[in-house]
Design a protein around this motif. Structure first.
Motif, mmCIF file in Angstrom:
data_model
loop_
_atom_site.group_PDB
_atom_site.id
_atom_site.type_symbol
_atom_site.label_atom_id
_atom_site.label_comp_id
_atom_site.label_asym_id
_atom_site.label_seq_id
_atom_site.Cartn_x
_atom_site.Cartn_y
_atom_site.Cartn_z
ATOM 1 N N HIS A 32 0.801 -1.235 0.000
ATOM 2 C CA HIS A 32 0.000 0.000 0.000
ATOM 3 C C HIS A 32 0.829 1.279 0.000
ATOM 4 O O HIS A 32 0.646 2.156 -0.852
ATOM 5 C CB HIS A 32 -0.933 -0.014 1.220
ATOM 6 C CG HIS A 32 -1.744 1.212 1.358
ATOM 7 N ND1 HIS A 32 -2.878 1.452 0.612
ATOM 8 C CD2 HIS A 32 -1.575 2.324 2.123
ATOM 9 C CE1 HIS A 32 -3.386 2.626 0.922
ATOM 10 N NE2 HIS A 32 -2.620 3.183 1.844
ATOM 11 N N HIS A 33 1.751 1.405 0.968
ATOM 12 C CA HIS A 33 2.463 2.679 1.106
ATOM 13 C C HIS A 33 3.341 2.980 -0.106
ATOM 14 O O HIS A 33 3.502 4.134 -0.489
ATOM 15 C CB HIS A 33 3.296 2.684 2.390
ATOM 16 C CG HIS A 33 2.466 2.739 3.633
ATOM 17 N ND1 HIS A 33 1.695 3.829 3.946
ATOM 18 C CD2 HIS A 33 2.268 1.838 4.627
ATOM 19 C CE1 HIS A 33 1.067 3.606 5.092
ATOM 20 N NE2 HIS A 33 1.390 2.407 5.530
ATOM 21 N N ILE A 45 1.099 4.423 -2.902
ATOM 22 C CA ILE A 45 0.784 5.842 -2.664
ATOM 23 C C ILE A 45 1.989 6.709 -3.021
ATOM 24 O O ILE A 45 1.873 7.741 -3.685
ATOM 25 C CB ILE A 45 0.413 6.052 -1.178
ATOM 26 C CG1 ILE A 45 -0.821 5.256 -0.789
ATOM 27 C CG2 ILE A 45 0.255 7.549 -0.872
ATOM 28 C CD1 ILE A 45 -2.099 5.756 -1.385
ATOM 29 N N GLU A 87 2.525 9.752 -5.814
ATOM 30 C CA GLU A 87 2.962 11.100 -5.457
ATOM 31 C C GLU A 87 4.192 11.529 -6.249
ATOM 32 O O GLU A 87 4.364 12.690 -6.605
ATOM 33 C CB GLU A 87 3.279 11.178 -3.974
ATOM 34 C CG GLU A 87 2.042 11.107 -3.092
ATOM 35 C CD GLU A 87 2.381 11.169 -1.622
ATOM 36 O OE1 GLU A 87 1.481 11.374 -0.816
ATOM 37 O OE2 GLU A 87 3.562 10.979 -1.277
ATOM 38 N N LEU A 97 -7.651 7.911 4.388
ATOM 39 C CA LEU A 97 -6.701 6.907 4.846
ATOM 40 C C LEU A 97 -5.293 7.500 4.841
ATOM 41 O O LEU A 97 -4.549 7.341 5.792
ATOM 42 C CB LEU A 97 -6.768 5.675 3.930
ATOM 43 C CG LEU A 97 -5.778 4.566 4.240
ATOM 44 C CD1 LEU A 97 -5.950 4.074 5.668
ATOM 45 C CD2 LEU A 97 -5.944 3.404 3.265
ATOM 46 N N ASP A 98 -4.934 8.175 3.758
ATOM 47 C CA ASP A 98 -3.551 8.650 3.591
ATOM 48 C C ASP A 98 -3.504 10.156 3.380
ATOM 49 O O ASP A 98 -4.288 10.687 2.597
ATOM 50 C CB ASP A 98 -2.929 8.016 2.338
ATOM 51 C CG ASP A 98 -2.638 6.561 2.539
ATOM 52 O OD1 ASP A 98 -1.660 6.252 3.232
ATOM 53 O OD2 ASP A 98 -3.412 5.725 2.021
ATOM 54 N N LEU A 100 -0.495 13.499 -1.499
ATOM 55 C CA LEU A 100 -0.551 14.801 -2.161
ATOM 56 C C LEU A 100 -1.925 15.016 -2.788
ATOM 57 O O LEU A 100 -2.516 16.103 -2.707
ATOM 58 C CB LEU A 100 0.559 14.885 -3.219
ATOM 59 C CG LEU A 100 0.754 16.236 -3.881
ATOM 60 C CD1 LEU A 100 0.937 17.333 -2.848
ATOM 61 C CD2 LEU A 100 1.962 16.200 -4.812
ATOM 62 N N HIS A 132 -3.178 7.173 8.423
ATOM 63 C CA HIS A 132 -1.724 7.118 8.310
ATOM 64 C C HIS A 132 -1.114 8.489 8.595
ATOM 65 O O HIS A 132 -1.655 9.498 8.166
ATOM 66 C CB HIS A 132 -1.315 6.649 6.913
ATOM 67 C CG HIS A 132 -1.667 5.218 6.660
ATOM 68 N ND1 HIS A 132 -2.163 4.772 5.466
ATOM 69 C CD2 HIS A 132 -1.611 4.131 7.465
ATOM 70 C CE1 HIS A 132 -2.378 3.464 5.534
ATOM 71 N NE2 HIS A 132 -2.068 3.055 6.748
#
Ligand SMILES: [Fe+2]
Ligand SMILES: [Fe+2]
Ligand SMILES: [Fe+2]
Ligand SMILES: [Fe+2]
Ligand SMILES: [Fe+2]
Ligand SMILES: [Fe+2]
Lengths: 244, 244, 244, 244, 244, 244
Positions: free
Chosen positions: A198-199, A202, A206, B44-45, B48, B66
C-alpha cells in the motif's frame, strides 16, 4: 559428475562475492560434496512442499534461488525440523544462489533486461541489483510483453502518461520498498518489480513513477527457467523444476 | 466548535497512549488550535492528492489514519514541500490517529471483528493490535462476507481445509510479515489482513495457516467509514471523505 | 539570474563534500529552483526573527551559515511551523552552507587566519576545521586585533605567559569542548574560538593553554561579512544582511 | 573523627542514590578510610591548582562538587598523573558529591530557590534537578538579587517583557542546552542557570523564554558556601575553601 | 641512558601500530620520561606483587607484557590505588608491550616458532598473531620439546593420531577460545597455546584438532626471557626479572 | 511414558524461567513429543561422541546440561550436520536444562552446597547462580572433600591463610571470569568453581581470594549424577550416562 563439480560450475557462473552483504548464499545443507550427482532439482523456494518433491524425485542436489534461512536459529523443531530431516535422511544437498544470481551476468536481472530488449543498460543500484535502460516502444508494447511472458494480470500503478521510448527499470523479486520507489523515481519513468504494498503504491503516485507489479514469483521464475535450460545444456545431468 | 474540541474528542475516543511505540500519532501539522472548525476531511492517507482535495473542499482539519511521516526529516523539498505548503497556506490542520485507532474500542480492528460477528474475542497481540475469535459459519460464509464488504477479489492462500466454526484472526492494514504469519499460525485457523508478499505466502502454506489478503486499503477503510459516520453523528460539523 | 545559478555558485565556492559527516548543508527549504533571484538575505542563523525580516525585505533566497535543523523532525507545530509557513507562503528559498563554509578556501576559518596574518598556516583538524600558524607579534598585539575586529570584550583565560611570535589556533564558532581544548593544547600556545564553558576553562588552565573566547557570533560573522562582500562583487544581485 | 565518619555524614545529607545515571559520585581517590580527619578542603573543582592548595594546607580530605573524571581512563600521564601523585603521596582522600548535592534537600538547587524566596516550589525535572516556583516581585527585583548574591554582571537574554510575580526556574551549574531551553520554556517565564552558548540563546529568543546566565561557577558556589558553613557547624573539624 | 631512549628502543623493536585494535600498549603510568634509567624490571604481569618487588629492587622502569588495565576506570581505591601509589611515590615508569610484542619480528610468537624449528612459517592470523608451519618430527618429538622448554606437564587433548612432519600452530598466551579452535582446525593438525577451558576442549575433540595447553604463563614467559636477554645485550643497563 | 511427560517433569523440576537471559534451554532438536520414551541418555555435553553413543544405545531422549548451540546458525555442514543427521535419522529428541538446572532447588549448585554441608546458604548472585555459606571445618577438611568427591588434583590458588570455619562460595561450571573473581572476593574467603585462566589467577592473588579450580567438568558432573539418580527414582524408565 560430482556435487563439488556442480558447485564449482555455479560459483563460476554466479560468484558468491557478488551477493549483497548479509545474504545467505552457497551451501545450505550437506556435508559430503564428493557424492555423485545424477539429478538436480531446481526451485524458487526451498519450501516444505518443494523438499518433499525433491525426495520423491530422488534428486541429489536441490538448487534454489531463495536460501533456506535468512535469520539464524539454534533450536530445531516444526517446519525446519521436517525440512532438515528429509534432506539429511535422503542425502539431498541443498545449495542456494540468491542475490549473486540476481546480479551476475546472464542472471535473473539480465534475463528481464533481455526480455524487454533494453538499450544502454546500466545497473540500477551500484551493488549490481536491477537494470535500467531505454525501452524502445510504447507503454502498451511494454505491457504486452509483460503479460505474455511474466504475468497475465499485473498490477499497474499509472500515475502519469508515458511517452514512447521510455526509461525502464527492472528488478527481479522484491524491489518495491518505499525507499526503492523513491530511489528509482529519479532514475526511470517506469519500474517493473514484485511485491507491491500500500504505502509504496501511494508514494509512486505522489512521485509520478509508473510501477508495474508482475509478482515476485514471476519476475524471478522467468530468469530461473533460463538458468535451468543453461544447466541442462552445460552439464550432463538431468534437471527438473519443482515449483515452476 | 474549535479545532481543539475536535482533538479532545478524538483523543478520548482513541487515546494516544494506545499507539504502539515509535508510531507518529496526534497533531502532524498546525499551530493555531483555537481556530473554528466547520468542515473535516477524512482520509486513509495524507497523500498529495488528498491534500489537494482538502484544499479544494476548504476543510479546516484533515483527519487521516496514516501519519504524514514515519521517519523524521530535516530538509524540505519535493513532495513534502508541496504538501506542507498547501497545508500552511490554507491553514489546514493535519491530525492523524494511527495505531491508536486500530487498537481502541470501536476502532478499526473492532470494526472487522463486528463484521464477522466473532465470539469470545481477544486481542491478537498483547499491545491490542488485531482480534481473534470464533467465526460461526463455514469458510464459504466467511468468504462471502469478505467479498461483499471488503474486497470483491481477495487473495486466498488456502493451505488446508477449514472446518465450520473456526478460529479467525483479523488485523486491519499490514499484518502479514513472516513473523506475524508464524505468530498467528499458533493462534488461529484463518487470518485476514492486507499486503501479502511472496515469502509470507510460502510460509503460510508451510505452517498450514489459511491467509486472506483483502488489501491494506479495504481492511482499514471499512472501519474508517464507521469512524466517519460516528463523527457526523457526534459532532455538529460536516465530514467529507477524500480517498474512500 | 536564477536561484539555481546562485546555488551553483555557492557550491563551487564551498563544495558540500567539505562538510563534516552528519552536518545538514545545502537546500533546506524550497522546491522551485528555477525562479528568478533579485535579492539575497544573508544571516548567521535562520531564526524566526531573521525569517520575518527576510519576508519584510522580500528576499528571494535566504542564505545562512547555520542550518534550519540539526536533528530531524516529523511533526510541525510551534516555532518550526511559523518558520516554514513564512518561507513557503512567501516563496523564500532557504539555503545553508555550514561546516563547508568554515572549511573551504577563503571561508570563515581562512578569514580569521588572514585577520591575524598567520604564517605557515595548517588545518587545525584533518577534516579542515580551524587553522593554526605563527602569529608574529606580542600577545598584546593579538588582543588588540581581536578587540578591534571581533569583540570589544573577549573572555581571556591566561593560564601562563606567552612569548612574542607564538603558535595561534583559530576556529570559527564553537571550538571549545573539553576534548578540543585537550587536542589544541598539543598544537598551539593560544587558541581563539567561541562558546567557552566552565569545564573547558578549568581544563585550559590545567593544560596551560591560553584561550580567548571572542564569542561564537563574532568569530563567524567576521568571515560572513567577507562572504557577503564577495557575493555582491561576483553576482549581479542585491545582498542584505539580516542579523549582523 | 575519622574519614569514614565524614563520608557517612555526607552520604546521609546527599545520598548517592539521588545522583543521575552515569554520574561519578562518592569516593574518587583513597584507600584507607579509617585515618583521622582534622581538616577538610572544599572546592568546586578538583583542578590541579586546587589539589596543590589542598597539599599546601595539609587537608586530610578534599571534598569537591565536580568529580575527578567523568570519562574513565586506563593510562596515567600528564595532568591526571600529577593530580593522583599529589593525592597519593600526601594521603589526601578525594570525595565528590555532584548531582546528588544538586538534588538533595538543602543542596545547591534548594539554595538558589531560597535565595529568591520562591513559592510553591517544585522540581524542575522529575529526577530532582532544578527548581521552579513563583517569584514574588518584579524582574528588576529579581535582577538585583542576582547581581548582589550571584554575579555582578550576568548575561540577560530578554526576549519579552516579564510581568510582576512570575514563574522562575533555577538550575545550578550547566542547564542551558538547547533541549533544556525548550523544556523549561513550557514550565517557566524566566530561567536562571549557567554556561549559555550561542544556539541556546537564539532558541530562547524564538521561544520567548527569558534566560539569565549567572555563570556555572557562581550558581554552584553560592550553595557550596552554605554547605561549607553547615559542615563547620555540624562536624568538629576545620573546613577551608580552596577555589571560592 | 634516559627513559625516553628505552621507550624509543622498544617502540622500534615492537612498534605500537602492530598492536591489535583496542589493546592498551605503551606508557601506562609516568610523566617524566627524561629521568635517568639505570635498572629495568621485566615481568609478565604488573601485579601488586611485581610492583612491590619493583620498588624493593629500585627499578626505574617496569616493563611488562600485560598492560595495567584493559578496561578504563574513573575511581581509584583498593588494589589499583595501591599499585598507582607505589609507582608514583617511587617514580617508577610502567610501560607495556602487549600484542605488539606477540606479533613483532623476534617477538613472543617468533620465539615459539623458533623453539620448534618450524619450516615455511606463516602468520596464523592476518593481524600477525600466532604462527603456523611444518614441524619436522614426530608428535613425541614435539611433546619432548614442549616439556623441556615450556611446561613439565602440559594438558594434551589428543583427538586423533598425528603423522610425522605435521602442521603445527602456536600462539603465545590465550589462544583457545571456541572460535579460535574452529579457525585453527582448518589451518593445522596440532595447536599449542594456553588457558584451555571445557567447551574448547570438547570442540577440539569434535573437530579432530590436537590441542596442547602449555599454560598462558609458560608460552609467554619463554619469549619474554629472550626479550630480557636482548635488552641486556643491546642496552647498557641492568635488567632483572620479577615474576619469572 | 511419553516424551512430553518427561519434559513436563523436567520443567517442573527446573523451570525454564529460571534460566539466565540469552541462555538456550529446553527442546533443542525434535518434533514429535508424543512418541514413547523407554530409555534416556544423560550427558554433560551433546558432543558428537555423546550423540553417537546415544544412537548406539538406542536412547529415545538425550538429556544434556549444555545446549546444542549457544550462537544461532543458518548453514548446516560439518560437525553440526553430522549431529543433526544422527538425531533426526534415529528420532532422538535432544533436550537441555542449562542454567535453570544450575539454579533450581536440588540442582547443580545446591548439590555442591550439600557436599560441603554449608550453613546459612544464600544465592551467590541475585539471579540464583552459585551458593555462598559457612563451611564448618579447616581448609584441609575442605580440600579433602574436594579431592574425594570432585577432582583428585584441583588447582589451588592460595593467596592467603584461611581460618577454620570460613565463608565458602561454590559455582558449578565456569565461574572464574575476572569480574566474577572481583565480585566473589567481597562475598567469600574461598571460591570453588572451574575453568581457571591466567588473568583470573593473578587477580585472585591480588585480591586475597583463595580460589580452587576443580574443573568445569567435575563441578557439574557431581550434581548431574544426583539428577540421574533422581530421574531413575522418579520415572519408570532406564537412564544411562553417556559422558560420566
Ligand atoms: Fe526473491
Ligand atoms: Fe495502515
Ligand atoms: Fe556556528
Ligand atoms: Fe557543575
Ligand atoms: Fe597474555
Ligand atoms: Fe557448564
Amino acid at each position: 559428475m560430482y556435487v563439488c563439480d556442480f558447485i564449482r560450475f555455479i560459483e563460476e557462473f554466479a560468484p558468491k562475492e557478488l551477493a549483497i552483504e548479509g545474504d545467505n548464499v552457497g551451501l545450505q545443507v550437506g556435508d559430503n560434496l564428493e557424492k555423485e550427482l545424477n539429478r538436480i532439482g531446481i526451485a524458487l523456494d526451498p519450501s516444505l512442499h518443494v523438499i518433499k518433491k525433491a525426495k520423491d524425485f530422488e534428486v541429489d542436489v536441490l538448487f534454489t534461488h531463495h536460501p533456506l534461512l535468512k535469520d539464524p536459529i539454534r533450536n530445531f523443531t516444526g517446519v525446519i525440523y521436517k525440512k532438515l530431516k528429509i534432506l539429511m535422511e535422503d542425502d539431498i544437498i541443498l545449495y542456494s544462489a540468491h542475490t549473486n544470481l540476481d546480479v551476475c551476468k546472464n542472471g535473473l536481472n539480465d534475463a528481464l533486461s533481455s526480455l524487454y530488449g533494453l538499450k544502454d543498460v546500466e545497473y540500477l543500484y551500484d551493488n549490481g541489483l536491477g537494470r535500467v535502460g531505454l525501452f524502445e516502444g510504447s507503454f502498451e508494447d511494454f505491457l504486452k510483453i509483460t503479460k505474455t511472458f511474466l504475468h497475465k494480470n499485473p498490477v499497474v500503478v499509472k500515475s502519469r502518461d508515458v511517452d514512447e521510448n521510455f526509461k525502464l527499470a527492472v528488478l527481479s523479486g522484491y524491489g518495491l520498498s518505499q525507499s526503492a520507489v523513491k530511489y528509482v523515481s529519479e532514475k526511470a519513468d517506469v519500474y517493473l518489480s514484485g511485491d507491491l504494498t500500500h504505502h509504496s503504491k501511494i508514494l509512486a503516485e505522489e512521485l509520478g513513477l509508473v510501477v508495474i507489479d508482475a509478482t515476485h514469483y514471476s519476475t524471478e521464475v522467468y530468469g530461473l527457467k533460463k538458468i535451468k535450460d543453461m544447466l541442462i545444456d552445460k552439464l550432463g545431468v538431468e534437471v527438473i523444476s519443482l515449483d515452476f
